[in-house]
Motif scaffolding. Structure first.
Motif, PDB file in Angstrom:
ATOM      1  N   MET A 102      21.493 -17.560  -7.687  1.00 33.26           N
ATOM      2  CA  MET A 102      20.465 -16.554  -7.958  1.00 33.26           C
ATOM      3  C   MET A 102      20.874 -15.218  -7.335  1.00 33.26           C
ATOM      4  O   MET A 102      21.269 -15.153  -6.176  1.00 33.26           O
ATOM      5  CB  MET A 102      19.122 -16.996  -7.357  1.00 33.26           C
ATOM      6  N   LYS A 103      20.807 -14.156  -8.149  1.00 33.86           N
ATOM      7  CA  LYS A 103      21.130 -12.834  -7.634  1.00 33.86           C
ATOM      8  C   LYS A 103      20.086 -12.409  -6.620  1.00 33.86           C
ATOM      9  O   LYS A 103      18.896 -12.590  -6.823  1.00 33.86           O
ATOM     10  CB  LYS A 103      21.180 -11.826  -8.788  1.00 33.86           C
ATOM     11  N   GLN A 104      20.544 -11.859  -5.518  1.00 33.76           N
ATOM     12  CA  GLN A 104      19.618 -11.457  -4.460  1.00 33.76           C
ATOM     13  C   GLN A 104      19.410  -9.949  -4.470  1.00 33.76           C
ATOM     14  O   GLN A 104      20.312  -9.175  -4.793  1.00 33.76           O
ATOM     15  CB  GLN A 104      20.149 -11.915  -3.100  1.00 33.76           C
ATOM     16  N   ASP A 105      18.178  -9.544  -4.114  1.00 32.56           N
ATOM     17  CA  ASP A 105      17.830  -8.134  -3.979  1.00 32.56           C
ATOM     18  C   ASP A 105      17.857  -7.791  -2.500  1.00 32.56           C
ATOM     19  O   ASP A 105      16.942  -8.158  -1.773  1.00 32.56           O
ATOM     20  CB  ASP A 105      16.436  -7.873  -4.539  1.00 32.56           C
ATOM     21  N   LYS A 106      18.894  -7.110  -2.070  1.00 31.38           N
ATOM     22  CA  LYS A 106      18.995  -6.803  -0.646  1.00 31.38           C
ATOM     23  C   LYS A 106      18.342  -5.453  -0.352  1.00 31.38           C
ATOM     24  O   LYS A 106      18.970  -4.509   0.129  1.00 31.38           O
ATOM     25  CB  LYS A 106      20.466  -6.833  -0.222  1.00 31.38           C
ATOM     26  N   ARG A 107      17.046  -5.412  -0.624  1.00 35.21           N
ATOM     27  CA  ARG A 107      16.298  -4.179  -0.419  1.00 35.21           C
ATOM     28  C   ARG A 107      15.567  -4.221   0.913  1.00 35.21           C
ATOM     29  O   ARG A 107      15.065  -5.264   1.332  1.00 35.21           O
ATOM     30  CB  ARG A 107      15.296  -3.981  -1.554  1.00 35.21           C
ATOM     31  N   ILE A 108      15.478  -3.069   1.535  1.00 35.32           N
ATOM     32  CA  ILE A 108      14.707  -2.914   2.773  1.00 35.32           C
ATOM     33  C   ILE A 108      13.435  -2.170   2.396  1.00 35.32           C
ATOM     34  O   ILE A 108      13.484  -1.045   1.887  1.00 35.32           O
ATOM     35  CB  ILE A 108      15.496  -2.134   3.845  1.00 35.32           C
ATOM     36  N   ILE A 109      12.297  -2.799   2.662  1.00 35.78           N
ATOM     37  CA  ILE A 109      11.009  -2.309   2.161  1.00 35.78           C
ATOM     38  C   ILE A 109      10.007  -2.230   3.302  1.00 35.78           C
ATOM     39  O   ILE A 109       9.984  -3.107   4.170  1.00 35.78           O
ATOM     40  CB  ILE A 109      10.475  -3.260   1.070  1.00 35.78           C
ATOM     41  N   LEU A 110       9.188  -1.211   3.285  1.00 31.60           N
ATOM     42  CA  LEU A 110       8.053  -1.104   4.202  1.00 31.60           C
ATOM     43  C   LEU A 110       6.782  -0.910   3.385  1.00 31.60           C
ATOM     44  O   LEU A 110       6.695   0.019   2.572  1.00 31.60           O
ATOM     45  CB  LEU A 110       8.229   0.073   5.167  1.00 31.60           C
ATOM     46  N   VAL A 111       5.817  -1.794   3.608  1.00 30.68           N
ATOM     47  CA  VAL A 111       4.494  -1.668   2.991  1.00 30.68           C
ATOM     48  C   VAL A 111       3.485  -1.497   4.113  1.00 30.68           C
ATOM     49  O   VAL A 111       3.346  -2.369   4.971  1.00 30.68           O
ATOM     50  CB  VAL A 111       4.132  -2.902   2.141  1.00 30.68           C
ATOM     51  N   THR A 112       2.789  -0.390   4.119  1.00 30.35           N
ATOM     52  CA  THR A 112       1.815  -0.148   5.188  1.00 30.35           C
ATOM     53  C   THR A 112       0.440  -0.688   4.784  1.00 30.35           C
ATOM     54  O   THR A 112       0.096  -0.734   3.602  1.00 30.35           O
ATOM     55  CB  THR A 112       1.704   1.355   5.521  1.00 30.35           C
ATOM     56  N   GLY A 113      -0.322  -1.097   5.786  1.00 30.50           N
ATOM     57  CA  GLY A 113      -1.659  -1.622   5.533  1.00 30.50           C
ATOM     58  C   GLY A 113      -1.624  -2.888   4.711  1.00 30.50           C
ATOM     59  O   GLY A 113      -2.230  -2.967   3.639  1.00 30.50           O
ATOM     60  N   ALA A 114      -0.936  -3.928   5.217  1.00 23.96           N
ATOM     61  CA  ALA A 114      -0.664  -5.109   4.395  1.00 23.96           C
ATOM     62  C   ALA A 114      -1.250  -6.397   4.959  1.00 23.96           C
ATOM     63  O   ALA A 114      -0.795  -7.482   4.612  1.00 23.96           O
ATOM     64  CB  ALA A 114       0.845  -5.266   4.201  1.00 23.96           C
ATOM     65  N   SER A 115      -2.267  -6.310   5.791  1.00 22.75           N
ATOM     66  CA  SER A 115      -2.911  -7.531   6.277  1.00 22.75           C
ATOM     67  C   SER A 115      -3.674  -8.239   5.158  1.00 22.75           C
ATOM     68  O   SER A 115      -3.891  -9.453   5.217  1.00 22.75           O
ATOM     69  CB  SER A 115      -3.885  -7.222   7.429  1.00 22.75           C
ATOM     70  N   ARG A 116      -4.061  -7.481   4.151  1.00 25.32           N
ATOM     71  CA  ARG A 116      -4.868  -8.020   3.047  1.00 25.32           C
ATOM     72  C   ARG A 116      -4.834  -7.008   1.900  1.00 25.32           C
ATOM     73  O   ARG A 116      -4.161  -5.990   1.972  1.00 25.32           O
ATOM     74  CB  ARG A 116      -6.315  -8.259   3.492  1.00 25.32           C
ATOM     75  N   GLY A 117      -5.597  -7.287   0.868  1.00 26.04           N
ATOM     76  CA  GLY A 117      -5.813  -6.325  -0.206  1.00 26.04           C
ATOM     77  C   GLY A 117      -4.555  -5.926  -0.961  1.00 26.04           C
ATOM     78  O   GLY A 117      -3.635  -6.719  -1.148  1.00 26.04           O
ATOM     79  N   ALA A 118      -4.548  -4.674  -1.404  1.00 26.19           N
ATOM     80  CA  ALA A 118      -3.431  -4.175  -2.207  1.00 26.19           C
ATOM     81  C   ALA A 118      -2.118  -4.256  -1.450  1.00 26.19           C
ATOM     82  O   ALA A 118      -1.083  -4.600  -2.035  1.00 26.19           O
ATOM     83  CB  ALA A 118      -3.698  -2.737  -2.641  1.00 26.19           C
ATOM     84  N   GLY A 119      -2.132  -3.957  -0.159  1.00 32.11           N
ATOM     85  CA  GLY A 119      -0.896  -3.980   0.614  1.00 32.11           C
ATOM     86  C   GLY A 119      -0.257  -5.352   0.626  1.00 32.11           C
ATOM     87  O   GLY A 119       0.955  -5.499   0.422  1.00 32.11           O
TER      88      GLY A 119
END
Length: 286
Positions: free
Chosen positions: A1-18
Protein backbone atom coordinates in the motif's frame (compact mmCIF):
# COMPACT_ATOMS: atom_id res chain seq x y z
CA UNK A 1 0.00 0.00 0.00
CA UNK A 2 1.33 3.42 -0.97
CA UNK A 3 1.91 5.56 2.08
CA UNK A 4 1.19 9.28 2.49
CA UNK A 5 4.10 10.69 4.43
CA UNK A 6 2.37 13.94 5.23
CA UNK A 7 2.87 16.01 8.36
CA UNK A 8 -0.46 17.48 9.43
CA UNK A 9 -1.70 19.70 12.24
CA UNK A 10 -5.41 19.94 13.03
CA UNK A 11 -6.29 22.40 15.76
CA UNK A 12 -9.28 21.96 18.05
CA UNK A 13 -9.59 18.22 17.50
CA UNK A 14 -10.91 16.76 20.76
CA UNK A 15 -14.29 16.37 19.06
CA UNK A 16 -16.49 17.80 16.32
CA UNK A 17 -15.17 18.95 12.97
CA UNK A 18 -11.55 18.84 14.12
CA UNK A 19 -11.73 15.19 15.11
CA UNK A 20 -13.60 14.30 11.94
CA UNK A 21 -11.11 16.12 9.71
CA UNK A 22 -8.17 14.43 11.43
CA UNK A 23 -9.77 11.02 10.95
CA UNK A 24 -10.44 11.64 7.27
CA UNK A 25 -6.79 12.65 6.77
CA UNK A 26 -5.50 9.60 8.65
CA UNK A 27 -3.65 7.61 6.00
CA UNK A 28 -0.86 5.06 6.62
CA UNK A 29 2.45 6.90 6.68
CA UNK A 30 1.02 10.25 7.73
CA UNK A 31 1.79 11.91 11.04
CA UNK A 32 -1.09 13.92 12.46
CA UNK A 33 -0.69 16.33 15.36
CA UNK A 34 -3.93 17.33 17.07
CA UNK A 35 -4.42 20.13 19.57
CA UNK A 36 -7.09 20.24 22.22
CA UNK A 37 -7.75 21.13 25.84
CA UNK A 38 -9.86 18.15 26.92
CA UNK A 39 -7.69 15.43 28.46
CA UNK A 40 -10.30 13.38 30.33
CA UNK A 41 -13.98 12.63 29.78
CA UNK A 42 -16.02 14.96 31.95
CA UNK A 43 -13.62 17.89 31.59
CA UNK A 44 -16.00 19.34 28.99
CA UNK A 45 -19.76 19.34 28.63
CA UNK A 46 -19.52 17.35 25.41
CA UNK A 47 -17.92 13.91 24.99
CA UNK A 48 -14.46 13.56 23.48
CA UNK A 49 -10.82 14.04 24.45
CA UNK A 50 -7.66 14.76 22.53
CA UNK A 51 -6.35 11.31 23.51
CA UNK A 52 -9.46 9.58 22.18
CA UNK A 53 -8.92 11.36 18.88
CA UNK A 54 -5.32 10.14 18.80
CA UNK A 55 -6.44 6.57 19.43
CA UNK A 56 -9.04 6.76 16.65
CA UNK A 57 -6.47 8.15 14.19
CA UNK A 58 -4.00 5.39 14.95
CA UNK A 59 -6.68 2.77 14.42
CA UNK A 60 -6.71 3.97 10.79
CA UNK A 61 -3.00 3.42 10.34
CA UNK A 62 -1.60 6.93 10.77
CA UNK A 63 0.68 8.13 13.54
CA UNK A 64 -1.01 10.59 15.88
CA UNK A 65 0.50 12.91 18.47
CA UNK A 66 -1.54 14.90 21.01
CA UNK A 67 -0.61 18.48 21.79
CA UNK A 68 -2.42 19.81 24.84
CA UNK A 69 -2.97 23.43 23.89
CA UNK A 70 -5.28 26.25 24.87
CA UNK A 71 -5.47 28.48 21.82
CA UNK A 72 -6.24 31.48 24.00
CA UNK A 73 -2.58 31.36 25.06
CA UNK A 74 -0.13 32.32 22.28
CA UNK A 75 2.80 30.81 24.16
CA UNK A 76 1.13 27.42 24.25
CA UNK A 77 0.60 27.65 20.50
CA UNK A 78 4.24 28.59 19.95
CA UNK A 79 5.38 25.62 22.02
CA UNK A 80 3.08 23.26 20.13
CA UNK A 81 4.58 24.30 16.80
CA UNK A 82 8.06 24.08 18.30
CA UNK A 83 7.37 20.41 19.03
CA UNK A 84 6.50 19.80 15.39
CA UNK A 85 9.60 21.67 14.26
CA UNK A 86 11.85 19.61 16.55
CA UNK A 87 10.28 16.29 15.59
CA UNK A 88 9.53 16.80 11.89
CA UNK A 89 11.26 19.92 10.59
CA UNK A 90 8.32 20.77 8.34
CA UNK A 91 4.53 20.93 8.12
CA UNK A 92 2.53 20.00 5.02
CA UNK A 93 -1.06 20.74 6.06
CA UNK A 94 -2.38 23.10 8.73
CA UNK A 95 -6.10 23.01 9.47
CA UNK A 96 -7.16 26.01 11.55
CA UNK A 97 -10.26 24.65 13.23
CA UNK A 98 -10.00 25.61 16.92
CA UNK A 99 -13.14 27.49 17.92
CA UNK A 100 -14.55 28.63 21.24
CA UNK A 101 -18.33 28.33 21.05
CA UNK A 102 -19.61 30.68 23.78
CA UNK A 103 -22.73 30.07 25.82
CA UNK A 104 -25.71 31.86 24.36
CA UNK A 105 -24.46 31.92 20.77
CA UNK A 106 -27.73 30.60 19.36
CA UNK A 107 -30.06 32.58 21.63
CA UNK A 108 -32.67 34.64 19.77
CA UNK A 109 -32.60 38.41 19.91
CA UNK A 110 -30.20 41.25 19.06
CA UNK A 111 -26.55 41.09 20.09
CA UNK A 112 -26.89 43.65 22.91
CA UNK A 113 -29.36 41.37 24.67
CA UNK A 114 -26.93 38.44 24.56
CA UNK A 115 -23.82 37.90 26.73
CA UNK A 116 -20.86 40.13 25.93
CA UNK A 117 -18.79 36.93 26.09
CA UNK A 118 -20.03 36.05 22.61
CA UNK A 119 -17.09 38.08 21.32
CA UNK A 120 -14.79 35.34 22.68
CA UNK A 121 -15.35 33.62 19.34
CA UNK A 122 -13.16 36.35 17.85
CA UNK A 123 -10.33 35.14 20.07
CA UNK A 124 -10.41 31.37 19.63
CA UNK A 125 -11.54 31.22 16.05
CA UNK A 126 -10.38 34.34 14.24
CA UNK A 127 -7.36 35.43 16.24
CA UNK A 128 -6.19 31.90 17.03
CA UNK A 129 -6.13 31.04 13.31
CA UNK A 130 -3.77 33.95 12.74
CA UNK A 131 -1.50 32.88 15.59
CA UNK A 132 -1.36 29.23 14.51
CA UNK A 133 -0.57 30.27 10.95
CA UNK A 134 2.10 32.68 12.18
CA UNK A 135 4.01 30.01 14.08
CA UNK A 136 3.38 27.37 11.41
CA UNK A 137 4.59 29.52 8.51
CA UNK A 138 8.32 28.70 8.76
CA UNK A 139 7.47 24.97 8.76
CA UNK A 140 5.08 25.28 5.83
CA UNK A 141 7.81 27.00 3.84
CA UNK A 142 9.93 23.85 4.25
CA UNK A 143 7.24 21.64 2.73
CA UNK A 144 7.38 20.61 -0.91
CA UNK A 145 3.64 21.34 -1.03
CA UNK A 146 2.05 23.32 1.78
CA UNK A 147 -1.64 23.92 2.47
CA UNK A 148 -3.46 25.99 5.09
CA UNK A 149 -7.21 25.50 5.50
CA UNK A 150 -9.37 27.77 7.64
CA UNK A 151 -12.63 26.04 8.51
CA UNK A 152 -15.45 28.52 8.13
CA UNK A 153 -19.11 28.82 7.16
CA UNK A 154 -21.56 30.88 5.19
CA UNK A 155 -21.99 32.94 8.37
CA UNK A 156 -19.24 35.09 6.87
CA UNK A 157 -21.74 36.26 4.26
CA UNK A 158 -25.26 35.87 5.65
CA UNK A 159 -26.72 36.62 9.07
CA UNK A 160 -26.00 33.62 11.29
CA UNK A 161 -25.90 33.72 15.11
CA UNK A 162 -25.23 37.48 15.17
CA UNK A 163 -22.37 39.90 14.45
CA UNK A 164 -19.67 38.25 16.57
CA UNK A 165 -20.05 34.94 14.77
CA UNK A 166 -20.35 36.63 11.40
CA UNK A 167 -17.28 38.81 11.91
CA UNK A 168 -15.23 35.80 12.95
CA UNK A 169 -16.16 33.82 9.85
CA UNK A 170 -15.75 36.77 7.49
CA UNK A 171 -12.38 37.42 9.11
CA UNK A 172 -10.93 33.96 8.52
CA UNK A 173 -12.19 34.08 4.92
CA UNK A 174 -10.36 37.34 4.21
CA UNK A 175 -7.36 36.12 6.20
CA UNK A 176 -7.08 33.13 3.85
CA UNK A 177 -7.00 35.48 0.86
CA UNK A 178 -4.38 37.79 2.34
CA UNK A 179 -2.16 35.00 3.65
CA UNK A 180 -2.32 33.45 0.19
CA UNK A 181 -0.77 36.63 -1.19
CA UNK A 182 2.17 36.38 1.18
CA UNK A 183 2.60 32.62 0.68
CA UNK A 184 2.15 32.49 -3.10
CA UNK A 185 5.79 32.85 -4.12
CA UNK A 186 6.67 30.08 -1.67
CA UNK A 187 4.23 27.55 -3.13
CA UNK A 188 1.95 27.39 -0.08
CA UNK A 189 -1.79 27.48 -0.73
CA UNK A 190 -4.39 28.92 1.66
CA UNK A 191 -8.15 28.42 1.39
CA UNK A 192 -11.22 28.96 3.53
CA UNK A 193 -13.63 26.04 3.57
CA UNK A 194 -17.31 26.61 4.25
CA UNK A 195 -18.65 23.57 6.03
CA UNK A 196 -22.35 22.81 6.10
CA UNK A 197 -24.33 21.71 9.12
CA UNK A 198 -22.27 18.91 10.66
CA UNK A 199 -23.39 15.91 12.67
CA UNK A 200 -21.11 16.80 15.57
CA UNK A 201 -21.65 15.81 19.18
CA UNK A 202 -23.13 19.25 19.85
CA UNK A 203 -25.52 19.12 16.90
CA UNK A 204 -26.63 15.56 17.57
CA UNK A 205 -27.65 16.49 21.12
CA UNK A 206 -30.01 19.06 19.63
CA UNK A 207 -31.25 16.71 16.90
CA UNK A 208 -31.86 13.83 19.29
CA UNK A 209 -33.86 16.04 21.66
CA UNK A 210 -36.42 16.86 18.95
CA UNK A 211 -35.98 14.32 16.13
CA UNK A 212 -39.22 15.20 14.36
CA UNK A 213 -38.33 18.88 14.19
CA UNK A 214 -34.83 18.29 12.81
CA UNK A 215 -35.42 15.28 10.54
CA UNK A 216 -34.83 17.29 7.35
CA UNK A 217 -31.72 18.95 8.79
CA UNK A 218 -30.22 15.60 9.76
CA UNK A 219 -30.87 14.22 6.30
CA UNK A 220 -28.91 17.06 4.68
CA UNK A 221 -26.16 17.37 7.32
CA UNK A 222 -22.55 16.46 6.67
CA UNK A 223 -20.53 14.03 8.74
CA UNK A 224 -17.63 15.57 10.69
CA UNK A 225 -15.30 13.62 8.38
CA UNK A 226 -16.72 15.17 5.21
CA UNK A 227 -14.63 18.39 5.31
CA UNK A 228 -11.54 16.24 5.84
CA UNK A 229 -12.31 14.16 2.76
CA UNK A 230 -12.49 17.42 0.81
CA UNK A 231 -9.23 18.70 2.29
CA UNK A 232 -7.51 15.44 1.37
CA UNK A 233 -8.67 15.75 -2.25
CA UNK A 234 -7.77 19.44 -2.32
CA UNK A 235 -4.21 18.71 -1.21
CA UNK A 236 -3.83 16.07 -3.94
CA UNK A 237 -5.11 18.47 -6.62
CA UNK A 238 -2.31 19.29 -9.07
CA UNK A 239 -3.97 22.67 -9.61
CA UNK A 240 -4.03 23.47 -5.88
CA UNK A 241 -2.29 26.82 -6.24
CA UNK A 242 -5.00 28.05 -8.62
CA UNK A 243 -7.46 27.71 -5.72
CA UNK A 244 -5.31 29.58 -3.22
CA UNK A 245 -6.82 32.68 -1.65
CA UNK A 246 -10.40 31.60 -2.32
CA UNK A 247 -13.43 30.51 -0.33
CA UNK A 248 -15.29 27.30 -1.16
CA UNK A 249 -18.31 25.36 -0.04
CA UNK A 250 -17.08 21.90 0.98
CA UNK A 251 -20.07 20.32 -0.77
CA UNK A 252 -19.24 22.04 -4.07
CA UNK A 253 -15.58 21.03 -4.00
CA UNK A 254 -16.67 17.49 -3.20
CA UNK A 255 -18.88 17.45 -6.29
CA UNK A 256 -15.96 18.69 -8.42
CA UNK A 257 -13.69 15.98 -7.05
CA UNK A 258 -16.31 13.23 -7.34
CA UNK A 259 -16.52 12.68 -3.58
CA UNK A 260 -19.34 11.51 -1.37
CA UNK A 261 -19.76 11.55 2.38
CA UNK A 262 -19.13 8.46 4.50
CA UNK A 263 -22.79 7.46 4.06
CA UNK A 264 -22.27 7.30 0.29
CA UNK A 265 -24.24 10.47 -0.43
CA UNK A 266 -23.19 13.93 -1.61
CA UNK A 267 -24.48 16.57 0.81
CA UNK A 268 -26.30 19.44 -0.91
CA UNK A 269 -24.63 22.82 -1.25
CA UNK A 270 -26.32 25.51 0.89
CA UNK A 271 -25.58 28.14 -1.80
CA UNK A 272 -29.21 28.63 -2.84
CA UNK A 273 -30.25 29.35 0.75
CA UNK A 274 -27.16 31.03 2.22
CA UNK A 275 -25.51 32.75 -0.75
CA UNK A 276 -22.30 32.43 -2.72
CA UNK A 277 -18.82 32.71 -1.19
CA UNK A 278 -17.09 36.10 -1.44
CA UNK A 279 -14.78 36.81 -4.34
CA UNK A 280 -11.76 38.86 -3.38
CA UNK A 281 -9.33 40.74 -5.64
CA UNK A 282 -7.82 38.08 -7.92
CA UNK A 283 -5.45 40.57 -9.51
CA UNK A 284 -3.29 40.49 -6.39
CA UNK A 285 -2.95 36.74 -6.07
CA UNK A 286 -2.92 35.45 -9.64
Amino acid sequence: MKQDKRIILVTGASRGAGKGIALALAKPGSTIYVTGRTQSEGDAALPGTVYATVEAIEERGAKAIPLICDHRDDEQVRKALAVIEAEQGRLDILVNNALLVPEGLTLPGPFWEKPLALQDILNVGLRSSYVSSYYAAPLLLKSAKGLVVNTSSAGGRCYMHGPAYGAGKAGVDKMAHDMAVDFRSHGVAVVSLWMGLLKTERSMQVFDAQPELYADAVAAAESPEFPGLVIDALYRDEALMSRSGKVFYAAELAEEYGLVDIDGKLPPSPRAMLGKPPKFNDAIVE
